[in-house]
Design a protein around this motif. Sequence first.
Motif, PDB file in Angstrom:
ATOM      1  N   SER A  14     -27.047 -70.662  40.973  1.00 51.95           N
ATOM      2  CA  SER A  14     -25.916 -70.666  40.052  1.00 51.95           C
ATOM      3  C   SER A  14     -24.992 -71.813  40.384  1.00 51.95           C
ATOM      4  CB  SER A  14     -25.145 -69.345  40.124  1.00 51.95           C
ATOM      5  OG  SER A  14     -24.471 -69.276  41.360  1.00 51.95           O
ATOM      6  N   SER A  15     -24.059 -72.062  39.491  1.00 49.91           N
ATOM      7  CA  SER A  15     -23.090 -73.107  39.778  1.00 49.91           C
ATOM      8  C   SER A  15     -22.127 -72.659  40.865  1.00 49.91           C
ATOM      9  CB  SER A  15     -22.312 -73.467  38.502  1.00 49.91           C
ATOM     10  OG  SER A  15     -21.602 -72.318  38.053  1.00 49.91           O
ATOM     11  N   ALA A  16     -21.917 -71.351  41.011  1.00 54.46           N
ATOM     12  CA  ALA A  16     -21.047 -70.848  42.079  1.00 54.46           C
ATOM     13  C   ALA A  16     -21.698 -71.046  43.434  1.00 54.46           C
ATOM     14  CB  ALA A  16     -20.741 -69.371  41.866  1.00 54.46           C
ATOM     15  N   ALA A  17     -23.019 -71.152  43.454  1.00 54.27           N
ATOM     16  CA  ALA A  17     -23.712 -71.310  44.724  1.00 54.27           C
ATOM     17  C   ALA A  17     -23.525 -72.696  45.306  1.00 54.27           C
ATOM     18  CB  ALA A  17     -25.204 -71.033  44.530  1.00 54.27           C
ATOM     19  N   SER A  18     -23.139 -73.667  44.493  1.00 52.04           N
ATOM     20  CA  SER A  18     -22.978 -75.021  45.021  1.00 52.04           C
ATOM     21  C   SER A  18     -21.559 -75.307  45.468  1.00 52.04           C
ATOM     22  CB  SER A  18     -23.415 -76.033  43.963  1.00 52.04           C
ATOM     23  OG  SER A  18     -22.548 -75.936  42.853  1.00 52.04           O
ATOM     24  N   THR A  19     -20.718 -74.286  45.505  1.00 48.24           N
ATOM     25  CA  THR A  19     -19.363 -74.468  45.996  1.00 48.24           C
ATOM     26  C   THR A  19     -19.111 -73.509  47.127  1.00 48.24           C
ATOM     27  OG1 THR A  19     -18.474 -72.891  44.423  1.00 48.24           O
ATOM     28  CG2 THR A  19     -18.480 -75.205  43.738  1.00 48.24           C
ATOM     29  N   SER A  20     -18.203 -73.891  47.995  1.00 50.72           N
ATOM     30  CA  SER A  20     -17.842 -73.034  49.116  1.00 50.72           C
ATOM     31  C   SER A  20     -16.853 -71.980  48.644  1.00 50.72           C
ATOM     32  CB  SER A  20     -17.246 -73.882  50.238  1.00 50.72           C
ATOM     33  OG  SER A  20     -16.017 -74.426  49.818  1.00 50.72           O
ATOM     34  N   PRO A  21     -16.541 -70.987  49.482  1.00 51.55           N
ATOM     35  CA  PRO A  21     -15.561 -69.967  49.087  1.00 51.55           C
ATOM     36  C   PRO A  21     -14.202 -70.558  48.758  1.00 51.55           C
ATOM     37  CG  PRO A  21     -16.765 -69.240  51.022  1.00 51.55           C
ATOM     38  CD  PRO A  21     -17.183 -70.652  50.743  1.00 51.55           C
ATOM     39  N   SER A  22     -13.883 -71.733  49.307  1.00 53.96           N
ATOM     40  CA  SER A  22     -12.587 -72.338  49.013  1.00 53.96           C
ATOM     41  C   SER A  22     -12.621 -73.138  47.724  1.00 53.96           C
ATOM     42  CB  SER A  22     -12.160 -73.246  50.174  1.00 53.96           C
ATOM     43  OG  SER A  22     -13.095 -74.301  50.320  1.00 53.96           O
ATOM     44  N   GLY A  23     -13.810 -73.224  47.066  1.00 53.23           N
ATOM     45  CA  GLY A  23     -13.898 -73.946  45.811  1.00 53.23           C
ATOM     46  C   GLY A  23     -14.272 -75.399  45.991  1.00 53.23           C
ATOM     47  N   ALA A  28     -32.727 -66.679  56.948  1.00 54.95           N
ATOM     48  CA  ALA A  28     -31.742 -67.762  56.955  1.00 54.95           C
ATOM     49  C   ALA A  28     -30.807 -67.581  55.769  1.00 54.95           C
ATOM     50  CB  ALA A  28     -32.442 -69.108  56.883  1.00 54.95           C
ATOM     51  N   PHE A  29     -29.533 -67.841  56.001  1.00 53.30           N
ATOM     52  CA  PHE A  29     -28.511 -67.696  54.967  1.00 53.30           C
ATOM     53  C   PHE A  29     -27.827 -69.039  54.785  1.00 53.30           C
ATOM     54  CE2 PHE A  29     -24.170 -66.297  53.642  1.00 53.30           C
ATOM     55  CZ  PHE A  29     -24.537 -65.765  52.430  1.00 53.30           C
ATOM     56  N   HIS A  30     -27.648 -69.436  53.522  1.00 50.92           N
ATOM     57  CA  HIS A  30     -27.075 -70.738  53.213  1.00 50.92           C
ATOM     58  C   HIS A  30     -25.675 -70.627  52.593  1.00 50.92           C
ATOM     59  CE1 HIS A  30     -30.924 -72.816  53.886  1.00 50.92           C
ATOM     60  NE2 HIS A  30     -31.452 -71.689  53.433  1.00 50.92           N
ATOM     61  N   GLY A  31     -25.114 -69.431  52.540  1.00 55.93           N
ATOM     62  CA  GLY A  31     -23.784 -69.248  51.960  1.00 55.93           C
ATOM     63  C   GLY A  31     -23.797 -69.159  50.447  1.00 55.93           C
ATOM     64  N   GLN A  32     -24.956 -68.920  49.854  1.00 56.77           N
ATOM     65  CA  GLN A  32     -25.049 -68.857  48.399  1.00 56.77           C
ATOM     66  C   GLN A  32     -24.963 -67.412  47.923  1.00 56.77           C
ATOM     67  OE1 GLN A  32     -28.772 -70.798  47.688  1.00 56.77           O
ATOM     68  NE2 GLN A  32     -27.891 -72.829  47.867  1.00 56.77           N
ATOM     69  N   VAL A  33     -24.409 -67.253  46.710  1.00 56.49           N
ATOM     70  CA  VAL A  33     -24.263 -65.915  46.137  1.00 56.49           C
ATOM     71  C   VAL A  33     -25.135 -65.796  44.897  1.00 56.49           C
ATOM     72  CG1 VAL A  33     -21.949 -65.586  47.058  1.00 56.49           C
ATOM     73  CG2 VAL A  33     -22.229 -66.571  44.797  1.00 56.49           C
ATOM     74  N   ARG A  34     -25.456 -64.571  44.520  1.00 56.62           N
ATOM     75  CA  ARG A  34     -26.295 -64.313  43.347  1.00 56.62           C
ATOM     76  C   ARG A  34     -25.486 -64.524  42.078  1.00 56.62           C
ATOM     77  NH1 ARG A  34     -30.248 -59.412  44.021  1.00 56.62           N
ATOM     78  NH2 ARG A  34     -30.495 -60.107  41.903  1.00 56.62           N
ATOM     79  N   PRO A  35     -26.154 -64.833  40.970  1.00 60.19           N
ATOM     80  CA  PRO A  35     -25.446 -64.986  39.687  1.00 60.19           C
ATOM     81  C   PRO A  35     -24.747 -63.685  39.300  1.00 60.19           C
ATOM     82  CG  PRO A  35     -27.713 -65.795  39.529  1.00 60.19           C
ATOM     83  CD  PRO A  35     -27.583 -65.118  40.853  1.00 60.19           C
ATOM     84  N   GLY A  36     -23.544 -63.809  38.789  1.00 61.85           N
ATOM     85  CA  GLY A  36     -22.778 -62.647  38.367  1.00 61.85           C
ATOM     86  C   GLY A  36     -21.959 -62.010  39.476  1.00 61.85           C
ATOM     87  N   VAL A  37     -22.035 -62.544  40.691  1.00 66.55           N
ATOM     88  CA  VAL A  37     -21.280 -62.010  41.826  1.00 66.55           C
ATOM     89  C   VAL A  37     -20.308 -63.090  42.281  1.00 66.55           C
ATOM     90  CG1 VAL A  37     -21.439 -61.122  44.180  1.00 66.55           C
ATOM     91  CG2 VAL A  37     -23.243 -60.602  42.542  1.00 66.55           C
ATOM     92  N   THR A  38     -19.062 -62.734  42.426  1.00 63.08           N
ATOM     93  CA  THR A  38     -18.084 -63.726  42.894  1.00 63.08           C
ATOM     94  C   THR A  38     -18.252 -63.932  44.400  1.00 63.08           C
ATOM     95  OG1 THR A  38     -16.371 -62.093  43.383  1.00 63.08           O
ATOM     96  CG2 THR A  38     -16.422 -62.976  41.135  1.00 63.08           C
ATOM     97  N   PRO A  39     -17.906 -65.113  44.886  1.00 61.09           N
ATOM     98  CA  PRO A  39     -18.017 -65.358  46.332  1.00 61.09           C
ATOM     99  C   PRO A  39     -17.195 -64.372  47.162  1.00 61.09           C
ATOM    100  CG  PRO A  39     -17.735 -67.434  45.180  1.00 61.09           C
ATOM    101  CD  PRO A  39     -17.546 -66.348  44.164  1.00 61.09           C
ATOM    102  N   GLU A  40     -16.042 -63.944  46.653  1.00 61.61           N
ATOM    103  CA  GLU A  40     -15.206 -62.998  47.389  1.00 61.61           C
ATOM    104  C   GLU A  40     -15.892 -61.645  47.529  1.00 61.61           C
ATOM    105  OE1 GLU A  40     -14.003 -64.768  44.708  1.00 61.61           O
ATOM    106  OE2 GLU A  40     -12.960 -66.278  45.910  1.00 61.61           O
ATOM    107  N   GLN A  41     -16.560 -61.196  46.429  1.00 59.74           N
ATOM    108  CA  GLN A  41     -17.276 -59.918  46.481  1.00 59.74           C
ATOM    109  C   GLN A  41     -18.428 -59.994  47.476  1.00 59.74           C
ATOM    110  OE1 GLN A  41     -18.437 -59.547  42.381  1.00 59.74           O
ATOM    111  NE2 GLN A  41     -16.773 -58.117  41.892  1.00 59.74           N
ATOM    112  N   ALA A  42     -19.200 -61.072  47.402  1.00 57.34           N
ATOM    113  CA  ALA A  42     -20.341 -61.224  48.309  1.00 57.34           C
ATOM    114  C   ALA A  42     -19.866 -61.313  49.747  1.00 57.34           C
ATOM    115  CB  ALA A  42     -21.141 -62.465  47.935  1.00 57.34           C
ATOM    116  N   ARG A  43     -18.778 -62.025  49.964  1.00 52.68           N
ATOM    117  CA  ARG A  43     -18.238 -62.177  51.314  1.00 52.68           C
ATOM    118  C   ARG A  43     -17.829 -60.818  51.890  1.00 52.68           C
ATOM    119  NH1 ARG A  43     -15.532 -66.551  54.175  1.00 52.68           N
ATOM    120  NH2 ARG A  43     -13.909 -65.670  55.471  1.00 52.68           N
TER     121      ARG A  43
END
Length: 179
Positions: free
Chosen positions: A86-95, A7-22
């Motif tokens: 991470s704090s980036a994990a609680s936001t969507s790619p649009s911020g 299952a994937f929840h749209g979260q990214v690992r620490p140190g990785v930007t959402p754009e890179q993970a996407r």
Amino acid sequence: MPLFEIAFHGQVRPGVTPEQARARIGQLFQVGDEQLNVLFSGRRVVIKQGLDEASADKYRQAIERAGAVCSVDQMGQEETPAPDTSSAASTSPSGQPHSTGGASVRPRDAYMAAFSEVEAPDFGIAPVGADMQDEYEEFVDLPIDLSALSLAPAGSDLEQLRPEVAPVKPNIDHLRLQD
């Protein structure tokens, strides 16, 4: 033997930007922007199910190498939400932050995720033989004047008559037969 699902929840690992993970997830699963929008919507999306433990671990490792966080859940048990890494994990790619308040239904796959925010009324089922139309309206003739129109007699040609064209006779005086 227990079966697992990824299952994937749209979260990214620490140190990785959402754009890179996407971008990496798009390359890994060979999907387009529309499917990536569903994956990174913040909702739980089941990527693969019915896997044994070794195969599920391979999927998890590949997704983590791409810079995303997924969960491996045993099928048929209560699902556990993915940890907030991470704090980036609680936001969507649009911020925009994801809303977590209130009751929500988690879609079982990407197809059902498209319908997760649809609010539909609870329609009942009519008994057998019930009339489904609310009311019938009487048929009313439209006030169209057709008196200026007439019909051609049966068998008449309705196409435009073509002018007769005389066949062209070629000039063959310059030709001769030789022995």
